[in-house]
Write a protein that holds these residues in place. Structure first.
Motif, PDB file in Angstrom:
ATOM      1  N   ALA A 127       0.855  -1.192   0.000  1.00  0.00           N
ATOM      2  CA  ALA A 127       0.000   0.000   0.000  1.00  0.00           C
ATOM      3  C   ALA A 127       0.889   1.240   0.000  1.00  0.00           C
ATOM      4  O   ALA A 127       1.025   1.929   1.017  1.00  0.00           O
ATOM      5  N   PRO A 128       1.515   1.564  -1.156  1.00  0.00           N
ATOM      6  CA  PRO A 128       2.493   2.655  -1.196  1.00  0.00           C
ATOM      7  C   PRO A 128       1.924   4.005  -0.766  1.00  0.00           C
ATOM      8  O   PRO A 128       2.612   4.807  -0.141  1.00  0.00           O
ATOM      9  N   ARG A 163      -7.179 -13.278  -6.047  1.00  0.00           N
ATOM     10  CA  ARG A 163      -6.840 -13.852  -4.751  1.00  0.00           C
ATOM     11  C   ARG A 163      -7.178 -12.843  -3.668  1.00  0.00           C
ATOM     12  O   ARG A 163      -7.020 -11.635  -3.864  1.00  0.00           O
ATOM     13  N   ARG A 164      -7.635 -13.318  -2.522  1.00  0.00           N
ATOM     14  CA  ARG A 164      -7.975 -12.413  -1.416  1.00  0.00           C
ATOM     15  C   ARG A 164      -7.053 -12.663  -0.231  1.00  0.00           C
ATOM     16  O   ARG A 164      -6.982 -13.781   0.265  1.00  0.00           O
ATOM     17  N   ASP A 165      -6.341 -11.646   0.179  1.00  0.00           N
ATOM     18  CA  ASP A 165      -5.452 -11.766   1.341  1.00  0.00           C
ATOM     19  C   ASP A 165      -5.852 -10.686   2.347  1.00  0.00           C
ATOM     20  O   ASP A 165      -5.385  -9.541   2.278  1.00  0.00           O
ATOM     21  N   TYR A 166      -6.702 -11.057   3.278  1.00  0.00           N
ATOM     22  CA  TYR A 166      -7.231 -10.064   4.209  1.00  0.00           C
ATOM     23  C   TYR A 166      -6.235  -9.660   5.297  1.00  0.00           C
ATOM     24  O   TYR A 166      -6.556  -8.809   6.118  1.00  0.00           O
ATOM     25  N   ASN A 167      -5.047 -10.255   5.270  1.00  0.00           N
ATOM     26  CA  ASN A 167      -3.991  -9.737   6.149  1.00  0.00           C
ATOM     27  C   ASN A 167      -3.586  -8.330   5.702  1.00  0.00           C
ATOM     28  O   ASN A 167      -2.974  -7.582   6.454  1.00  0.00           O
ATOM     29  N   GLN A 168      -3.901  -8.020   4.457  1.00  0.00           N
ATOM     30  CA  GLN A 168      -3.552  -6.704   3.906  1.00  0.00           C
ATOM     31  C   GLN A 168      -4.772  -5.783   3.812  1.00  0.00           C
ATOM     32  O   GLN A 168      -4.686  -4.714   3.222  1.00  0.00           O
ATOM     33  N   THR A 190     -14.020  -7.579  12.655  1.00  0.00           N
ATOM     34  CA  THR A 190     -14.713  -7.412  11.379  1.00  0.00           C
ATOM     35  C   THR A 190     -13.744  -7.551  10.211  1.00  0.00           C
ATOM     36  O   THR A 190     -12.682  -6.938  10.188  1.00  0.00           O
ATOM     37  N   THR A 191     -14.117  -8.375   9.274  1.00  0.00           N
ATOM     38  CA  THR A 191     -13.336  -8.487   8.034  1.00  0.00           C
ATOM     39  C   THR A 191     -14.311  -8.453   6.860  1.00  0.00           C
ATOM     40  O   THR A 191     -15.507  -8.637   7.036  1.00  0.00           O
ATOM     41  N   ILE A 192     -13.760  -8.260   5.683  1.00  0.00           N
ATOM     42  CA  ILE A 192     -14.575  -8.352   4.489  1.00  0.00           C
ATOM     43  C   ILE A 192     -14.664  -9.827   4.118  1.00  0.00           C
ATOM     44  O   ILE A 192     -13.696 -10.575   4.280  1.00  0.00           O
ATOM     45  N   GLY A 193     -15.792 -10.247   3.617  1.00  0.00           N
ATOM     46  CA  GLY A 193     -15.907 -11.651   3.244  1.00  0.00           C
ATOM     47  C   GLY A 193     -17.148 -11.903   2.414  1.00  0.00           C
ATOM     48  O   GLY A 193     -17.746 -10.975   1.864  1.00  0.00           O
ATOM     49  N   THR A 194     -17.522 -13.165   2.354  1.00  0.00           N
ATOM     50  CA  THR A 194     -18.699 -13.569   1.582  1.00  0.00           C
ATOM     51  C   THR A 194     -19.734 -14.123   2.554  1.00  0.00           C
ATOM     52  O   THR A 194     -19.419 -14.410   3.713  1.00  0.00           O
ATOM     53  N   PHE A 195     -20.939 -14.282   2.080  1.00  0.00           N
ATOM     54  CA  PHE A 195     -22.000 -14.821   2.924  1.00  0.00           C
ATOM     55  C   PHE A 195     -21.605 -16.204   3.443  1.00  0.00           C
ATOM     56  O   PHE A 195     -21.270 -17.097   2.665  1.00  0.00           O
ATOM     57  N   MET A 196     -21.575 -16.356   4.738  1.00  0.00           N
ATOM     58  CA  MET A 196     -21.227 -17.612   5.408  1.00  0.00           C
ATOM     59  C   MET A 196     -19.835 -18.112   5.025  1.00  0.00           C
ATOM     60  O   MET A 196     -19.534 -19.296   5.123  1.00  0.00           O
ATOM     61  N   GLY A 197     -18.988 -17.199   4.519  1.00  0.00           N
ATOM     62  CA  GLY A 197     -17.622 -17.608   4.169  1.00  0.00           C
ATOM     63  C   GLY A 197     -17.547 -18.457   2.915  1.00  0.00           C
ATOM     64  O   GLY A 197     -16.534 -19.142   2.674  1.00  0.00           O
ATOM     65  N   GLY A 248      -3.602  -4.145  -2.134  1.00  0.00           N
ATOM     66  CA  GLY A 248      -3.112  -5.441  -2.603  1.00  0.00           C
ATOM     67  C   GLY A 248      -3.809  -6.607  -1.924  1.00  0.00           C
ATOM     68  O   GLY A 248      -3.480  -7.765  -2.168  1.00  0.00           O
ATOM     69  N   ALA A 249      -4.802  -6.323  -1.073  1.00  0.00           N
ATOM     70  CA  ALA A 249      -5.555  -7.411  -0.439  1.00  0.00           C
ATOM     71  C   ALA A 249      -6.295  -8.220  -1.498  1.00  0.00           C
ATOM     72  O   ALA A 249      -6.446  -9.432  -1.381  1.00  0.00           O
TER      73      ALA A 249
END
Ligand code: SF4
Ligand code: FES
Length: 229
Positions: free
Chosen positions: A101-102, A136-141, A171-178, A199-200
């Motif tokens: 995230a520059p 690809r989803r990387d919610y660490n970012q 709270t994280t971003i995601g999909t219904f029921m994961g 870049g998440a």
């Protein structure tokens, strides 16, 4: 109701259309206010608060969602504002991987933010979701800026594949029921990837290239490549 309002910003008087946000008014004066979650083509939610200014007696008014009002006095660069932004950036850097995230890294440098001031902060830990051929989803970012959710919903695509998951700090971003992306209403338009500032969300090809995979191998992993073989 008057169609314009007159306010004072950093000692300068200006008149703007009613409902103009402080951020837009500042831009009319050439005053820069940092933003992270704000995107000019998406509904502003005022989530990150890095655009905080002093306005009408409040030190933490989010400039991207606060409308100017008649007689309002705004300070966009006072000591209190600077300190608020620095702390927000430090908390962000202490909990999320911002390596890709520059824009945010530049703000950290500009505000002298030191994430080490929050040594007990819990770093976000999330498995990488690699469940479809396109991204690809990387919610660490992920900084929970909500841009991907907005663009997936009423702001553009009306697919509503993305939403939030869990509550409060978790709270994280995601999909219904994961659900995996292929089991959602996602149409793989790519708009969420396009508006993600960290870049998440990343195109699968880019992720594979960064992992050192040969471009030809990546090509032949796609359906088009397999057909041509
Ligand atoms: S995935 Fe990206 S766009 Fe979505 S909330 Fe996280 S940082 Fe924002
Ligand atoms: S840019 Fe205004 S709250 Fe995030």
């Amino acid at each position: 109701m008057s169609e314009t309002v007159t306010l004072t910003m950093n000692g300068r008087s200006l008149t703007v259309a009613a409902q103009t946000t402080i951020l837009d008014a500042a831009r009319q004066l050439g005053i820069e206010i940092p933003v992270i979650c704000y995107h000019p083509h998406l509904t502003a939610n005022g989530l990150c608060r890095v655009c905080s200014v002093e306005a009408g007696g409040r030190v933490q008014a989010a400039a991207c969602v606060t409308a100017c009002s008649e007689g309002m006095t705004v300070q966009t660069d006072s000591y209190a504002v600077h300190r608020t932004r620095r702390t927000i950036l430090e908390m962000l850097a202490a909990t999320v991987n911002l390596a890709e995230a520059p824009h945010i890294l530049a703000l950290l440098a500009e505000y002298g933010a030191d994430a080490a001031r929050f040594p007990d902060a819990t770093r976000r830990e999330s498995p990488i979701h690699d469940d479809n051929p396109f991204y690809r989803r990387d919610y660490n970012q992920c900084i929970n800026c909500w841009r991907c959710v907005q663009v997936c919903a009423e702001d553009a695509q009306y697919a509503f594949a993305l939403s939030f998951d869990s509550r409060g700090y978790h709270t994280t971003i995601g999909t219904f029921m994961g659900d995996g992306m292929t089991d959602t209403t996602c149409v793989f338009c790519g708009q969420c990837v396009g508006v993600c500032p960290t870049g998440a969300l990343k195109p699968k090809r880019q992720a594979l290239l960064e992992q050192g995979m040969n471009p030809d191998d990546i090509f032949y992993q796609t359906r088009l490549g397999k057909k041509k073989r």
